[in-house]
Design a protein around this motif. Sequence first.
Motif, PDB file in Angstrom:
ATOM      1  N   GLY A 106       0.826  -1.203   0.000  1.00 33.28           N
ATOM      2  CA  GLY A 106       0.000   0.000   0.000  1.00 33.28           C
ATOM      3  C   GLY A 106       0.857   1.249   0.000  1.00 33.28           C
ATOM      4  O   GLY A 106       1.998   1.233   0.450  1.00 33.28           O
ATOM      5  N   ILE A 107       0.289   2.314  -0.521  1.00 34.44           N
ATOM      6  CA  ILE A 107       0.957   3.608  -0.502  1.00 34.44           C
ATOM      7  C   ILE A 107      -0.115   4.683  -0.419  1.00 34.44           C
ATOM      8  O   ILE A 107      -1.159   4.573  -1.053  1.00 34.44           O
ATOM      9  CB  ILE A 107       1.871   3.814  -1.731  1.00 34.44           C
ATOM     10  CG1 ILE A 107       2.763   5.032  -1.550  1.00 34.44           C
ATOM     11  CG2 ILE A 107       1.078   3.910  -3.010  1.00 34.44           C
ATOM     12  CD1 ILE A 107       3.961   5.061  -2.479  1.00 34.44           C
ATOM     13  N   LYS A 108       0.135   5.671   0.422  1.00 29.94           N
ATOM     14  CA  LYS A 108      -0.822   6.765   0.573  1.00 29.94           C
ATOM     15  C   LYS A 108      -0.045   8.075   0.659  1.00 29.94           C
ATOM     16  O   LYS A 108       0.799   8.247   1.531  1.00 29.94           O
ATOM     17  CB  LYS A 108      -1.672   6.577   1.823  1.00 29.94           C
ATOM     18  CG  LYS A 108      -2.734   7.643   1.963  1.00 29.94           C
ATOM     19  CD  LYS A 108      -3.638   7.382   3.143  1.00 29.94           C
ATOM     20  CE  LYS A 108      -4.702   8.458   3.181  1.00 29.94           C
ATOM     21  NZ  LYS A 108      -5.485   8.403   4.399  1.00 29.94           N
ATOM     22  N   VAL A 109      -0.357   8.975  -0.269  1.00 28.40           N
ATOM     23  CA  VAL A 109       0.287  10.283  -0.289  1.00 28.40           C
ATOM     24  C   VAL A 109      -0.656  11.280   0.371  1.00 28.40           C
ATOM     25  O   VAL A 109      -1.823  11.387   0.006  1.00 28.40           O
ATOM     26  CB  VAL A 109       0.607  10.732  -1.734  1.00 28.40           C
ATOM     27  CG1 VAL A 109       1.249  12.106  -1.743  1.00 28.40           C
ATOM     28  CG2 VAL A 109       1.509   9.714  -2.414  1.00 28.40           C
ATOM     29  N   GLU A 110      -0.134  11.981   1.377  1.00 26.77           N
ATOM     30  CA  GLU A 110      -0.884  13.032   2.050  1.00 26.77           C
ATOM     31  C   GLU A 110      -0.224  14.359   1.715  1.00 26.77           C
ATOM     32  O   GLU A 110       0.781  14.391   1.007  1.00 26.77           O
ATOM     33  CB  GLU A 110      -0.894  12.767   3.558  1.00 26.77           C
ATOM     34  CG  GLU A 110      -1.575  11.437   3.901  1.00 26.77           C
ATOM     35  CD  GLU A 110      -1.364  10.987   5.336  1.00 26.77           C
ATOM     36  OE1 GLU A 110      -0.533  11.590   6.058  1.00 26.77           O
ATOM     37  OE2 GLU A 110      -2.025  10.015   5.739  1.00 26.77           O
ATOM     38  N   SER A 111      -0.743  15.458   2.233  1.00 32.32           N
ATOM     39  CA  SER A 111      -0.212  16.774   1.860  1.00 32.32           C
ATOM     40  C   SER A 111       1.271  16.925   2.172  1.00 32.32           C
ATOM     41  O   SER A 111       2.014  17.496   1.390  1.00 32.32           O
ATOM     42  CB  SER A 111      -1.008  17.892   2.533  1.00 32.32           C
ATOM     43  OG  SER A 111      -0.896  17.784   3.944  1.00 32.32           O
ATOM     44  N   ASP A 112       1.740  16.402   3.309  1.00 32.18           N
ATOM     45  CA  ASP A 112       3.152  16.538   3.658  1.00 32.18           C
ATOM     46  C   ASP A 112       3.772  15.215   4.095  1.00 32.18           C
ATOM     47  O   ASP A 112       4.790  15.194   4.766  1.00 32.18           O
ATOM     48  CB  ASP A 112       3.328  17.594   4.749  1.00 32.18           C
ATOM     49  CG  ASP A 112       2.715  17.170   6.083  1.00 32.18           C
ATOM     50  OD1 ASP A 112       1.872  16.250   6.087  1.00 32.18           O
ATOM     51  OD2 ASP A 112       3.086  17.745   7.118  1.00 32.18           O
ATOM     52  N   ALA A 113       3.144  14.101   3.731  1.00 25.73           N
ATOM     53  CA  ALA A 113       3.649  12.795   4.161  1.00 25.73           C
ATOM     54  C   ALA A 113       3.343  11.723   3.123  1.00 25.73           C
ATOM     55  O   ALA A 113       2.432  11.864   2.319  1.00 25.73           O
ATOM     56  CB  ALA A 113       3.026  12.400   5.499  1.00 25.73           C
ATOM     57  N   VAL A 114       4.150  10.662   3.181  1.00 25.97           N
ATOM     58  CA  VAL A 114       3.926   9.483   2.344  1.00 25.97           C
ATOM     59  C   VAL A 114       3.983   8.273   3.274  1.00 25.97           C
ATOM     60  O   VAL A 114       4.940   8.111   4.036  1.00 25.97           O
ATOM     61  CB  VAL A 114       5.006   9.352   1.237  1.00 25.97           C
ATOM     62  CG1 VAL A 114       4.780   8.091   0.416  1.00 25.97           C
ATOM     63  CG2 VAL A 114       5.033  10.577   0.352  1.00 25.97           C
TER      64      VAL A 114
END
Length: 191
Positions: free
Chosen positions: A112-120
């Motif tokens: 899984g991978i999830k990109v957030e505004s300032d985090a991965v």
Amino acid sequence: MKEQQKSKGISSAVIAAVSAAVVTVGGGVAWLTSNTNPTPEPPGREQLKNQKVSVYWLENAGTNLKLESQPIQVKSDGEPNKVLQTAFKQLLAGPTEGTGSTTIPQGTQLLGIKVESDAVRINLSEEFTSGGGSTSMTGRLGQVIYTATSLNSKAKVYIEVNGKPLEVLGGEGLVLNQPLTRESFNQNFEL
């Protein structure tokens, strides 16, 4: 003589009228073309564009290793999760060209991978933690951090293995204080 002049006058008038009509029609076509909206994409079809992302490999720098980027083009709908997912699939498959190498164990999978505004946030399979000494562990950690931050070099990286936060990497016991960044990697680990 008058008939010749008369026929010349008619010809000039006809030419002028035809020219005016051509200019008018041409202007109308140009106006319609510039004021018509392009045909929208049918629902469900996303417009794909090329986006650049980098995969990081290890290069031999004599007495140590260094991280080298390999830019790749990814066809994307602008969704960063899909862009980084493609980059990680290439990273985990291993290098196919150039002189770069990897210390990421074969068989490691992206869960899984999830990109957030300032985090991965990255979730990898158990194989990621197996085999190798401290240089190998440090190299694979650098590859993951740098590839994960290739869209935003200041992003914080959280690494999980089978859904659980990775606190210690491998038998050499690399202690990971998450979140990880490029800066924290450069300060705390030596390739």
